[in-house]
Enzyme design. Structure first.
Site, PDB file in Angstrom:
ATOM      1  N   ASN A  10       0.870  -1.177   0.000  1.00  0.00           N
ATOM      2  CA  ASN A  10       0.000   0.000   0.000  1.00  0.00           C
ATOM      3  C   ASN A  10       0.905   1.225   0.000  1.00  0.00           C
ATOM      4  O   ASN A  10       1.500   1.563   1.025  1.00  0.00           O
ATOM      5  CB  ASN A  10      -0.898  -0.022   1.248  1.00  0.00           C
ATOM      6  CG  ASN A  10      -1.703   1.256   1.416  1.00  0.00           C
ATOM      7  OD1 ASN A  10      -1.771   2.074   0.499  1.00  0.00           O
ATOM      8  ND2 ASN A  10      -2.304   1.426   2.577  1.00  0.00           N
ATOM      9  N   TRP A  11       0.996   1.867  -1.144  1.00  0.00           N
ATOM     10  CA  TRP A  11       1.917   3.008  -1.264  1.00  0.00           C
ATOM     11  C   TRP A  11       1.382   4.266  -0.588  1.00  0.00           C
ATOM     12  O   TRP A  11       2.110   5.252  -0.473  1.00  0.00           O
ATOM     13  CB  TRP A  11       2.180   3.312  -2.752  1.00  0.00           C
ATOM     14  CG  TRP A  11       3.095   2.353  -3.410  1.00  0.00           C
ATOM     15  CD1 TRP A  11       3.532   1.149  -2.922  1.00  0.00           C
ATOM     16  CD2 TRP A  11       3.710   2.514  -4.696  1.00  0.00           C
ATOM     17  NE1 TRP A  11       4.378   0.553  -3.825  1.00  0.00           N
ATOM     18  CE2 TRP A  11       4.498   1.363  -4.924  1.00  0.00           C
ATOM     19  CE3 TRP A  11       3.670   3.496  -5.669  1.00  0.00           C
ATOM     20  CZ2 TRP A  11       5.248   1.191  -6.084  1.00  0.00           C
ATOM     21  CZ3 TRP A  11       4.399   3.327  -6.834  1.00  0.00           C
ATOM     22  CH2 TRP A  11       5.186   2.186  -7.039  1.00  0.00           C
ATOM     23  N   LYS A  12       0.101   4.244  -0.212  1.00  0.00           N
ATOM     24  CA  LYS A  12      -0.527   5.447   0.360  1.00  0.00           C
ATOM     25  C   LYS A  12      -0.298   6.621  -0.609  1.00  0.00           C
ATOM     26  O   LYS A  12      -0.221   6.406  -1.809  1.00  0.00           O
ATOM     27  CB  LYS A  12       0.005   5.715   1.767  1.00  0.00           C
ATOM     28  CG  LYS A  12      -0.083   4.446   2.638  1.00  0.00           C
ATOM     29  CD  LYS A  12       0.173   4.665   4.089  1.00  0.00           C
ATOM     30  CE  LYS A  12       0.042   3.318   4.814  1.00  0.00           C
ATOM     31  NZ  LYS A  12       0.110   3.462   6.259  1.00  0.00           N
ATOM     32  N   HIS A 100      -9.295   1.295   5.367  1.00  0.00           N
ATOM     33  CA  HIS A 100      -7.991   1.513   6.000  1.00  0.00           C
ATOM     34  C   HIS A 100      -8.170   2.493   7.161  1.00  0.00           C
ATOM     35  O   HIS A 100      -8.972   3.422   7.083  1.00  0.00           O
ATOM     36  CB  HIS A 100      -6.991   2.066   4.977  1.00  0.00           C
ATOM     37  CG  HIS A 100      -5.590   2.036   5.482  1.00  0.00           C
ATOM     38  ND1 HIS A 100      -5.101   2.975   6.364  1.00  0.00           N
ATOM     39  CD2 HIS A 100      -4.579   1.152   5.279  1.00  0.00           C
ATOM     40  CE1 HIS A 100      -3.849   2.677   6.668  1.00  0.00           C
ATOM     41  NE2 HIS A 100      -3.507   1.573   6.015  1.00  0.00           N
ATOM     42  N   GLU A 102      -6.539   4.923   8.082  1.00  0.00           N
ATOM     43  CA  GLU A 102      -6.337   6.344   7.731  1.00  0.00           C
ATOM     44  C   GLU A 102      -7.594   6.927   7.103  1.00  0.00           C
ATOM     45  O   GLU A 102      -7.886   8.106   7.273  1.00  0.00           O
ATOM     46  CB  GLU A 102      -5.116   6.474   6.802  1.00  0.00           C
ATOM     47  CG  GLU A 102      -3.826   6.256   7.586  1.00  0.00           C
ATOM     48  CD  GLU A 102      -2.690   5.629   6.802  1.00  0.00           C
ATOM     49  OE1 GLU A 102      -2.736   5.641   5.547  1.00  0.00           O
ATOM     50  OE2 GLU A 102      -1.753   5.112   7.440  1.00  0.00           O
ATOM     51  N   GLU A 172      -4.704  -4.616  10.961  1.00  0.00           N
ATOM     52  CA  GLU A 172      -3.669  -3.594  11.083  1.00  0.00           C
ATOM     53  C   GLU A 172      -3.857  -2.848  12.398  1.00  0.00           C
ATOM     54  O   GLU A 172      -4.639  -1.890  12.469  1.00  0.00           O
ATOM     55  CB  GLU A 172      -3.769  -2.590   9.926  1.00  0.00           C
ATOM     56  CG  GLU A 172      -3.479  -3.183   8.569  1.00  0.00           C
ATOM     57  CD  GLU A 172      -2.968  -2.127   7.595  1.00  0.00           C
ATOM     58  OE1 GLU A 172      -1.876  -2.334   7.048  1.00  0.00           O
ATOM     59  OE2 GLU A 172      -3.631  -1.104   7.392  1.00  0.00           O
ATOM     60  N   GLY A 178       3.275   2.497  10.638  1.00  0.00           N
ATOM     61  CA  GLY A 178       4.241   3.573  10.427  1.00  0.00           C
ATOM     62  C   GLY A 178       5.034   3.949  11.670  1.00  0.00           C
ATOM     63  O   GLY A 178       5.669   4.998  11.703  1.00  0.00           O
ATOM     64  N   SER A 217       4.109  -1.991  10.144  1.00  0.00           N
ATOM     65  CA  SER A 217       5.569  -2.070  10.235  1.00  0.00           C
ATOM     66  C   SER A 217       6.127  -3.441   9.838  1.00  0.00           C
ATOM     67  O   SER A 217       7.068  -3.936  10.465  1.00  0.00           O
ATOM     68  CB  SER A 217       6.042  -1.667  11.634  1.00  0.00           C
ATOM     69  OG  SER A 217       5.670  -0.315  11.902  1.00  0.00           O
ATOM     70  N   GLY A 239       5.175   1.492   4.380  1.00  0.00           N
ATOM     71  CA  GLY A 239       6.470   2.106   4.091  1.00  0.00           C
ATOM     72  C   GLY A 239       7.440   1.231   3.305  1.00  0.00           C
ATOM     73  O   GLY A 239       8.018   1.686   2.309  1.00  0.00           O
TER      74      GLY A 239
END
Ligand code: 13P
Length: 255
Positions: A10-12, A100, A102, A172, A178, A217, A239
């Site tokens: 997931n590159w966000k 997600h 976020e 998650e 992160g 992570s 990440g």
């Protein structure tokens, strides 16, 4: 073949067109390991705007599947800025991340909206990856089980366990995203086991074949022990998925 591990990047909101080109060139040149007993599937989810570019690069060298980071709950219409599931399927996506943390946090997405998105994805033939997870405060208050099971309930109430056929769940823990703090393999396994059991109470067959990914992570140095747990069927990587070498090392750790 008795096990499948799925590694989703997931590159966000990161990357650029040239990053996509370089990343897929590295992927194309990589020799994935093979195993008689484990199948590895990799999926990359760049921002919407780069999906078409990535799809064209993958046409020449189909080393991984493509996914999106979000989808509209609606089929079409006056929904400025949203992207329909059929559009994602048309550009070559096979997967889409829904719910997600976020998006729950910054876009006020509720379990109900997320359930609609999940079902919209399914009706377009995409495989949704439903994200669930607790905050640090919820974990400390011993609320992890009720939070993650609660996040499945809206969907179970709307569509039953059958909705989880051709779908995935990603656990998650928010405190691990992160932060460099990974859930231990035992902590993750405990929640994954609970999620599978929750679905099994409705449909044991769907539960047994449901891929449950861990995210938070995940790095090349911790992926292997996470993948060794019985109910961890892969990873949702943030990440580390932006760096082709790290992403590929995590893929190789599956085998
Ligand atoms: P990190 O791997 O950067 O912790 O991100 C996890 C994540 O949110 C993937 O969806």
């Amino acid at each position: 073949m008795n096990r499948k591990i799925t590694v989703v990047g997931n590159w966000k909101m990161h990357g650029s067109k040239s990053h996509v080109s370089e990343f897929f060139a590295a992927l194309g040149a990589h020799h994935f390991k093979e195993s008689a007993s484990i199948q590895m599937e990799s999926v990359v989810c760049p921002p919407f705007i780069y999906l078409d570019h990535a799809a064209k690069l993958l046409e020449q060298n189909p080393k991984c599947e493509l996914g999106a980071q979000d989808v509209s709950a609606h089929q079409a219409g006056a929904f400025t800025g949203q992207v329909a599931a059929t559009m994602l399927a048309e550009v070559g996506c096979k997967y889409v991340i829904v719910g997600h943390s976020e998006r729950r946090q910054f876009c006020q997405e509720t379990d109900d909206i997320i359930a609609e998105k999940f079902l919209a994805a399914k009706s377009a033939g995409l495989t949704p990856i439903l994200c669930v997870g607790e905050t640090q405060a919820q974990r400390e208050a011993d609320l992890t089980a009720s939070v993650v099971v609660g996040q499945l309930q809206a969907l179970l109430a709307k569509a039953g366990a059958a909705a989880f056929a051709q779908a995935m769940i990603a656990y998650e823990p928010i405190w691990a995203i992160g932060t460099g703090l990974t859930a231990t393999p035992e902590q993750a396994q405990q929640v994954h086991g609970l999620l599978r059991l929750t679905i099994a109470e409705y449909d044991a067959t769907v539960a047994a074949s449901l891929p449950i990914l861990y995210g938070g992570s995940v790095k090349p140095n911790n992926a292997r022990t996470l993948f060794s747990m019985p109910d961890i069927n892969g990873a949702l990587v943030g990440g580390a998925s932006l760096n082709a070498q790290d992403f590929l090392a995590i893929c190789d750790a599956a085998l």
